[in-house]
Scaffold this active site. Structure first.
Site, mmCIF file in Angstrom:
data_model
loop_
_atom_site.group_PDB
_atom_site.id
_atom_site.type_symbol
_atom_site.label_atom_id
_atom_site.label_comp_id
_atom_site.label_asym_id
_atom_site.label_seq_id
_atom_site.Cartn_x
_atom_site.Cartn_y
_atom_site.Cartn_z
ATOM 1 N N LYS A 12 -0.401 3.224 9.435
ATOM 2 C CA LYS A 12 -0.904 3.105 10.808
ATOM 3 C C LYS A 12 -1.872 1.922 10.901
ATOM 4 C CE LYS A 12 -3.586 5.683 14.204
ATOM 5 N NZ LYS A 12 -4.174 6.944 14.596
ATOM 6 N N GLU A 31 -4.210 1.962 -1.029
ATOM 7 C CA GLU A 31 -3.109 2.441 -1.873
ATOM 8 C C GLU A 31 -1.784 1.838 -1.406
ATOM 9 O OE1 GLU A 31 -5.395 4.318 -0.434
ATOM 10 O OE2 GLU A 31 -6.064 5.956 -1.745
ATOM 11 N N GLY A 38 -2.449 9.991 12.291
ATOM 12 C CA GLY A 38 -1.611 9.824 11.100
ATOM 13 C C GLY A 38 -0.852 11.090 10.746
ATOM 14 N N ARG A 39 -1.550 12.226 10.780
ATOM 15 C CA ARG A 39 -0.911 13.493 10.376
ATOM 16 C C ARG A 39 -0.023 14.085 11.470
ATOM 17 N NH1 ARG A 39 -6.282 13.466 10.567
ATOM 18 N NH2 ARG A 39 -7.419 14.738 12.072
ATOM 19 N N GLU A 92 -6.948 18.408 7.173
ATOM 20 C CA GLU A 92 -7.586 17.172 7.641
ATOM 21 C C GLU A 92 -8.012 17.334 9.101
ATOM 22 O OE1 GLU A 92 -6.495 13.105 5.834
ATOM 23 O OE2 GLU A 92 -5.725 12.929 7.856
ATOM 24 N N HIS A 145 6.852 35.016 -8.743
ATOM 25 C CA HIS A 145 6.722 35.113 -10.199
ATOM 26 C C HIS A 145 5.541 34.306 -10.700
ATOM 27 C CE1 HIS A 145 10.466 37.338 -10.699
ATOM 28 N NE2 HIS A 145 10.824 36.693 -9.619
ATOM 29 N N LYS A 167 -13.176 6.385 0.124
ATOM 30 C CA LYS A 167 -12.514 5.073 0.166
ATOM 31 C C LYS A 167 -13.536 3.972 -0.078
ATOM 32 C CE LYS A 167 -9.059 6.094 3.762
ATOM 33 N NZ LYS A 167 -8.628 5.746 5.111
HETATM 34 O O1 F6P Z 1 -6.317 10.205 4.500
HETATM 35 C C1 F6P Z 1 -6.853 9.504 5.550
HETATM 36 C C2 F6P Z 1 -5.832 8.817 6.360
HETATM 37 O O2 F6P Z 1 -6.486 8.060 7.309
HETATM 38 C C3 F6P Z 1 -4.845 9.788 7.021
HETATM 39 O O3 F6P Z 1 -5.319 10.368 8.176
HETATM 40 C C4 F6P Z 1 -3.664 8.916 7.203
HETATM 41 O O4 F6P Z 1 -2.541 9.680 7.462
HETATM 42 C C5 F6P Z 1 -3.650 8.193 5.882
HETATM 43 O O5 F6P Z 1 -5.004 7.965 5.579
HETATM 44 C C6 F6P Z 1 -2.865 6.912 5.849
HETATM 45 O O6 F6P Z 1 -3.369 5.970 6.738
HETATM 46 P P1 F6P Z 1 -2.519 4.735 7.176
HETATM 47 O O7 F6P Z 1 -1.281 5.216 7.834
HETATM 48 O O8 F6P Z 1 -3.397 3.964 8.117
HETATM 49 O O9 F6P Z 1 -2.197 3.922 5.945
#
Ligand code: F6P
Length: 547
Positions: A208, A214, A270-271, A356, A387, A511
């Site tokens: 987003k 990452e 995002g979620r 979240e 199990h 972060k």
């Molecule tokens: O974990 C935090 C967060 O901002 C989430 O809400 C989001 O889904 C994720 O990181 C990834 O963010 P982006 O889509 O901006 O890379």
């Protein structure tokens, strides 16, 4: 500062506390006194039959919970969300994942502008692209057809498409390979690409913000892998990289052609985003028509949530039941136990959606909460769990409300023999909720001839609450219905708790600190202000690294 009463001082809250103090009736008694609850405590939405009769509630409990929902104006906030008001206060944003599945002729305005045409323009662009990849018309740099799709993203830009791809595997193009890379541990990208031909591989960089370290790190390494494999020609990137983002500037900076970017908007959390452009990998897998069927499923539940009366409103009822357990019966967690192999990633997806969203301890107006908010959500497919950890649910000391999700028919191209296993799977499903609710009394154990010293060990108290969600078959539409059901359930709880379910400041600190610590690990640089414990750990890490 708002002068609205604190939640726990509201008369509707204290009425629930008083009701709880009167004691809990046993489910055995509740059913004996009122067998009609098996039919009365069922709500139907779309293809879902949601049975909440095995909950530790009476009509009075439900009425009191509904009064709490009315007092906290859950439906007022719901209407504000659907209208496009900026209910995400700390980020000053509208919350409009519901617009992602609005029909073409719907009107949903943000700042006076109807966003539905943009939503459908992106869906059309995605459909066109997905069609071209699926048919082989979209080729890689060397002219070979794309056979592998690797989605690189994390959190909401990974969990949704990765989960939905698993759920809808029977509907996927089996001649294509799909992988999902999220972890910045290089092993993730390595394992995802080690057996792939770069000439046949498409990377979808899903972010987003397009600043998530990452994802950008993995995307950069993926580009190196691609260029290395294709002889180093930068032009290859255009045929092998597309981006899903709200940030065109950063996408261009990364080197992806803006024509190869599929847009979404800051009013999609995002979620809550996998039914936006973030679902491109899924759309390539299942095809545009199935994707739209899934959106139709979301919309069925959106409409239900928006229009069904409180007493028949499924997300409202499920949200309120969670509040009953979390705030009045001391439950700390909530288990989601699907009886479908294809739902293996479903609960992991819900963890982000729920935790979240509602892992907050400050109210919307900045005052602290003095009540429990979001539960720990956990679970794996049911029979495997039976199990492993079900022992604790049956005979442990914790209150763990659980959702059981099952289907009348198996999906996929199973042999007749494998299809026949479905009844055994579902026999477990029904047996578990029965055992959890009604347990086994000492007399029943004795009647089986169990020696007296073992009776206490083999007794099941029962009274463990469960919701049973049953549908005919796990289709794309049913998946959309399930996700929307949980999205709105989470919404309801956030509304009652008066928290902002749409920000996620809690993940920001980690972060920032990671960025500060990294130079100490790579270059041995001093990190000013590092606490003694972390400094010692960093020193130990550096020492181990050198040995
Ligand atoms: O974990 C935090 C967060 O901002 C989430 O809400 C989001 O889904 C994720 O990181 C990834 O963010 P982006 O889509 O901006 O890379």
């Amino acid at each position: 500062m708002s002068d609205s009463p604190l939640l726990t001082r509201r008369p509707e809250w204290t009425a629930l506390e008083d009701h709880r103090a009167e004691g809990l009736t046993q489910l055995r008694e509740l059913f004996a006194d009122d067998p009609g609850r098996a039919e009365r405590y069922v709500v139907r939405v779309g293809d879902l039959r949601i049975d909440y009769s095995k909950h530790l509630i009476t009509d009075e409990t439900l009425a009191l919970l509904q009064e709490l929902a009315a007092a906290t104006d859950v439906f007022g906030l719901r209407d504000a969300m659907f209208r496009g008001e900026k209910i995400n206060l700390t980020e000053d944003r509208a919350v409009l994942h519901t617009a992602l599945r609005a029909s073409r002729d719907a009107v949903v305005k943000v700042d006076g502008e109807n966003v539905v045409p943009q939503v459908h323009a992106v869906l059309d662009k995605m459909s066109d692209f997905a069609g071209r990849v699926r048919s082989g018309e979209w080729t890689g740099h060397t002219g070979k057809r794309i056979r592998n799709v690797v989605n690189i993203g994390i959190g909401g830009s990974d969990l949704g498409p990765a989960m939905a791809y698993e759920v809808l595997r029977p509907y996927t193009a089996r001649d294509l390979t799909f992988r999902f890379v999220s972890n910045v541990d290089g092993a993730d990208l390595h394992e995802a690409t080690r057996d792939l031909d770069p000439a046949e591989t498409l990377f979808i960089v899903a972010s987003k913000t397009f600043t998530t370290i990452e994802t950008i790190t993995n995307a950069t390494s993926a580009r190196s892998w691609l260029l290395e494999g294709l002889g180093g020609d930068d032009k290859a990137v255009a045929k092998h990289f597309v981006a899903l983002s709200t940030n065109a500037g950063k996408v261009t900076e990364f080197g992806i052609d803006p024509d190869n970017m599929f847009e979404f908007w800051d009013w999609v959390g995002g979620r809550y985003s996998y039914d936006s452009a973030i679902g491109l990998s899924l759309m390539i897998a299942i095809g545009p028509d199935r994707f739209r069927e899934m959106l139709d499923g979301f919309r069925i539940v959106d409409e239900h949530f928006r229009t069904a009366p409180a007493e028949a409103n499924a997300p409202l009822i499920l949200g309120l039941l969670g509040i009953w357990y979390g705030n009045f019966l001391g439950a700390q967690s909530h288990a989601v136990l699907p009886y479908s192999h294809y739902l293996s990633k479903f609960t992991a997806y819900l963890q982000q959606l729920d935790m979240e969203s509602n892992g907050k301890s400050v109210q919307r107006d900045g005052r602290p909460v003095d009540w429990q908010t979001g539960p720990v959500v956990w679970g794996t497919p049911g029979t495997n769990g039976q199990h492993a950890y079900y022992q604790l649910i049956h005979q442990g000391t914790k209150v763990i409300p659980a959702d059981f999700i099952g289907f009348a028919r198996p999906v996929g191209e199973l042999s007749d023999e494998l299809k026949a296993q479905h009844d055994l799977l579902m026999a477990n499903f029904f047996a578990q909720t029965q055992a959890l609710a009604f347990g086994k009394t000492p007399d029943e154990v004795r009647a089986e001839g169990v020696p007296e010293e073992l009776v206490v060990h083999k007794t099941f108290k029962g009274n463990h609450p469960t919701t049973t969600i049953l549908a005919r078959e796990l289709t794309p539409s049913v998946l959309g219905q399930l996700i929307a059901l949980y999205e709105h359930k989470v919404f309801v709880q956030g509304a009652v708790w008066n928290i902002d379910s749409f920000d996620q400041w809690g993940v920001e600190l980690g972060k920032v600190l990671a960025k500060r610590v990294e130079p100490a690990l790579t270059e041995g640089a001093d990190v000013p202000g590092l606490d003694a414990s972390t400094a010692a750990l960093v020193a130990a890490y550096r020492e181990l690294k050198e040995v």
